[in-house]
Write a protein that holds these residues in place. Structure first.
Motif, short mmCIF file in Angstrom:
data_model
loop_
_atom_site.label_atom_id
_atom_site.label_comp_id
_atom_site.label_asym_id
_atom_site.label_seq_id
_atom_site.Cartn_x
_atom_site.Cartn_y
_atom_site.Cartn_z
N GLU A 163 1.82 9.03 11.88
CA GLU A 163 1.29 10.47 11.54
C GLU A 163 1.31 11.10 10.08
O GLU A 163 2.28 10.70 9.67
N GLU A 164 0.86 11.79 9.72
CA GLU A 164 0.97 12.68 8.65
C GLU A 164 2.37 13.88 8.74
O GLU A 164 2.41 14.21 10.23
N GLU A 165 2.86 14.08 7.76
CA GLU A 165 4.18 15.04 7.91
C GLU A 165 5.02 14.30 8.79
O GLU A 165 5.61 15.52 9.45
N LYS A 166 5.21 13.72 9.38
CA LYS A 166 6.59 13.26 10.35
C LYS A 166 7.27 12.05 9.54
O LYS A 166 6.53 11.52 8.40
N ASN A 167 8.69 12.32 10.11
CA ASN A 167 9.17 11.05 9.10
C ASN A 167 9.38 10.32 9.65
O ASN A 167 9.96 10.06 11.12
N TYR A 168 9.42 8.95 8.93
CA TYR A 168 9.50 7.17 9.83
C TYR A 168 11.17 6.46 8.56
O TYR A 168 11.31 6.97 7.74
N ALA A 194 13.08 5.19 4.44
CA ALA A 194 12.42 6.52 4.51
C ALA A 194 11.78 6.23 4.17
O ALA A 194 11.27 5.85 2.56
N VAL A 195 10.47 6.80 5.20
CA VAL A 195 9.07 7.10 4.31
C VAL A 195 8.27 8.08 5.33
O VAL A 195 8.57 7.88 6.16
N ARG A 196 7.26 8.65 4.21
CA ARG A 196 7.11 9.71 4.94
C ARG A 196 5.38 10.20 4.60
O ARG A 196 5.03 10.17 3.09
N ILE A 197 4.11 10.80 5.54
CA ILE A 197 3.29 10.26 4.95
C ILE A 197 3.14 11.68 4.85
O ILE A 197 2.87 12.80 5.36
N THR A 205 -6.70 5.68 1.76
CA THR A 205 -5.01 5.63 1.32
C THR A 205 -4.64 6.04 1.62
O THR A 205 -5.13 7.70 2.32
N LEU A 206 -2.93 6.48 1.27
CA LEU A 206 -2.01 7.38 1.82
C LEU A 206 -1.46 7.95 1.15
O LEU A 206 -0.99 7.10 -0.33
N SER A 207 -1.40 9.91 1.26
CA SER A 207 -0.14 9.94 0.15
C SER A 207 1.07 9.89 0.80
O SER A 207 1.35 10.36 1.94
N ILE A 208 1.57 9.06 -0.26
CA ILE A 208 3.23 9.31 1.12
C ILE A 208 4.54 9.94 -0.29
O ILE A 208 4.86 9.41 -1.14
N GLU A 209 5.99 10.51 0.23
CA GLU A 209 7.25 9.71 -0.05
C GLU A 209 8.14 9.46 0.04
O GLU A 209 8.11 9.19 1.80
N THR A 210 9.07 8.56 -1.26
CA THR A 210 9.91 7.46 -0.28
C THR A 210 11.11 8.54 -1.17
O THR A 210 11.14 8.98 -1.86
N PRO A 211 12.21 7.80 -1.21
CA PRO A 211 13.15 7.86 -1.73
C PRO A 211 13.05 8.16 -3.37
O PRO A 211 13.54 8.37 -4.63
N ASN A 212 12.20 7.07 -4.08
CA ASN A 212 11.75 7.02 -5.54
C ASN A 212 10.64 7.52 -5.80
O ASN A 212 10.78 7.74 -7.46
N GLY A 213 10.29 8.57 -4.65
CA GLY A 213 9.64 9.68 -5.48
C GLY A 213 7.98 9.98 -4.43
O GLY A 213 8.02 9.15 -3.17
N ALA A 214 7.23 10.29 -4.72
CA ALA A 214 4.92 10.28 -4.43
C ALA A 214 4.63 9.25 -4.91
O ALA A 214 4.35 9.04 -6.07
N PHE A 215 4.28 8.90 -4.02
CA PHE A 215 2.95 7.69 -4.94
C PHE A 215 1.29 7.21 -3.94
O PHE A 215 2.26 8.10 -2.33
N THR A 216 0.62 6.88 -3.96
CA THR A 216 -0.30 6.83 -3.05
C THR A 216 -0.56 5.62 -2.46
O THR A 216 -0.19 4.25 -3.52
N LEU A 217 -1.33 4.73 -1.55
CA LEU A 217 -0.76 3.22 -0.91
C LEU A 217 -1.77 3.21 -0.52
O LEU A 217 -2.60 3.65 -0.17
N GLY A 218 -2.40 1.90 -0.66
CA GLY A 218 -3.91 0.96 -0.54
C GLY A 218 -3.30 0.73 1.37
O GLY A 218 -2.28 0.60 1.89
N LYS A 219 -4.92 1.35 2.08
CA LYS A 219 -4.61 0.65 3.42
C LYS A 219 -4.02 -0.82 3.27
O LYS A 219 -3.32 -1.17 4.61
N PRO A 220 -4.18 -1.92 2.53
CA PRO A 220 -3.65 -3.39 2.86
C PRO A 220 -2.31 -3.04 2.98
O PRO A 220 -2.59 -4.41 3.20
#
Length: 230
Positions: A163-168, A194-197, A205-220
């Motif tokens: 889900e969006e805006e939830k911490n995983y 940790a990862v957050r959508i 695609t997903l816009s995500i945030e990780t400890p390394n920063g903000a990225f775009t991640l593809g579905k595969p």
């Protein structure tokens, strides 16, 4: 040039290694809930369809597999035992490399693929004594991978369905693709990270945030990362 007898030993060893690789691939694919056919093995092992056909014919002849009329390949009890032993050795070597030698989690799979065939029963027993048989590998997986249904039953979900805006927290990763593992590592996606959508985009695609920063991640890639709510 090697002597004829030496060549025979090398040939015998290469056939044995190939047999173990095929059997382990069938067992892992079955554990993930896949319908195993020749095309499955060609894809998993990066070998040609004719090579798979020849290998499966030998495995059937030697009593390691059963081939159904619809082309489904299943392990016999003998095949399952051999495949599990190989999978266990692979699992133990990955843990040894990471837990004892401090090797990075995204590097251990390929190394274990090479070393698993050289482990003697005595060394395997020592690894089990040291590490235990039931722990998780550096990618968050047990000896055999779980089916998606079983993972979801345990409260996990693929990152692509989170889900969006939830911490995983990352629970496990698909480990058979070294390029994927390195890619995820560079994004800051790794075991227990940790990862957050922040957004699910129109192009899947997903816009995500990780400890390394903000990225775009593809579905595969996102489908191969399993997470749990933080």
């Amino acid at each position: 040039m090697p002597e004829p007898e030496q060549r025979k030993v090398w040939m015998k060893d290469s056939i044995t290694v190939s047999k173990e690789d095929y059997l382990k691939a069938i067992l892992e694919a079955e554990s993930e809930g896949q319908h195993v056919i020749s095309a499955t093995l060609a894809h998993w092992l990066s070998v040609s369809p004719p090579a798979v056909t020849m290998a499966v014919r030998r495995l059937k002849r030697d009593g390691f597999v059963v081939v159904k009329t619809d082309g489904t390949i299943q392990l016999s009890p003998k095949g399952k035992e051999t495949a599990y032993k190989t999978a266990l050795r692979h699992h133990l070597i990955e843990r040894m490399l990471a837990e004892i030698f401090g090797m990075e989690w995204y590097q251990v799979h390929d190394e274990a693929e090479r070393l698993e065939h050289a482990v003697s029963p005595a060394f395997e027993a020592k690894l089990i004594e040291k590490l235990g048989e039931r722990g998780m590998c550096p990618h968050g997986n047990s000896v055999l991978p779980e089916s998606p249904a079983r993972r979801k039953k345990r409260g996990l979900s693929p990152l692509s369905e989170a889900e969006e805006e939830k911490n995983y927290i990352v629970a496990s990763l698909y480990e058979r693709d070294p390029k994927l593992l390195l890619f995820l590592h560079r994004l800051g996606i790794g075991p227990q990270s940790a990862v957050r959508i922040t957004a699910k985009n129109y192009d899947e695609t997903l816009s995500i945030e990780t400890p390394n920063g903000a990225f775009t991640l593809g579905k595969p890639a996102a489908e191969k990362v399993w997470v749990r709510p933080k």
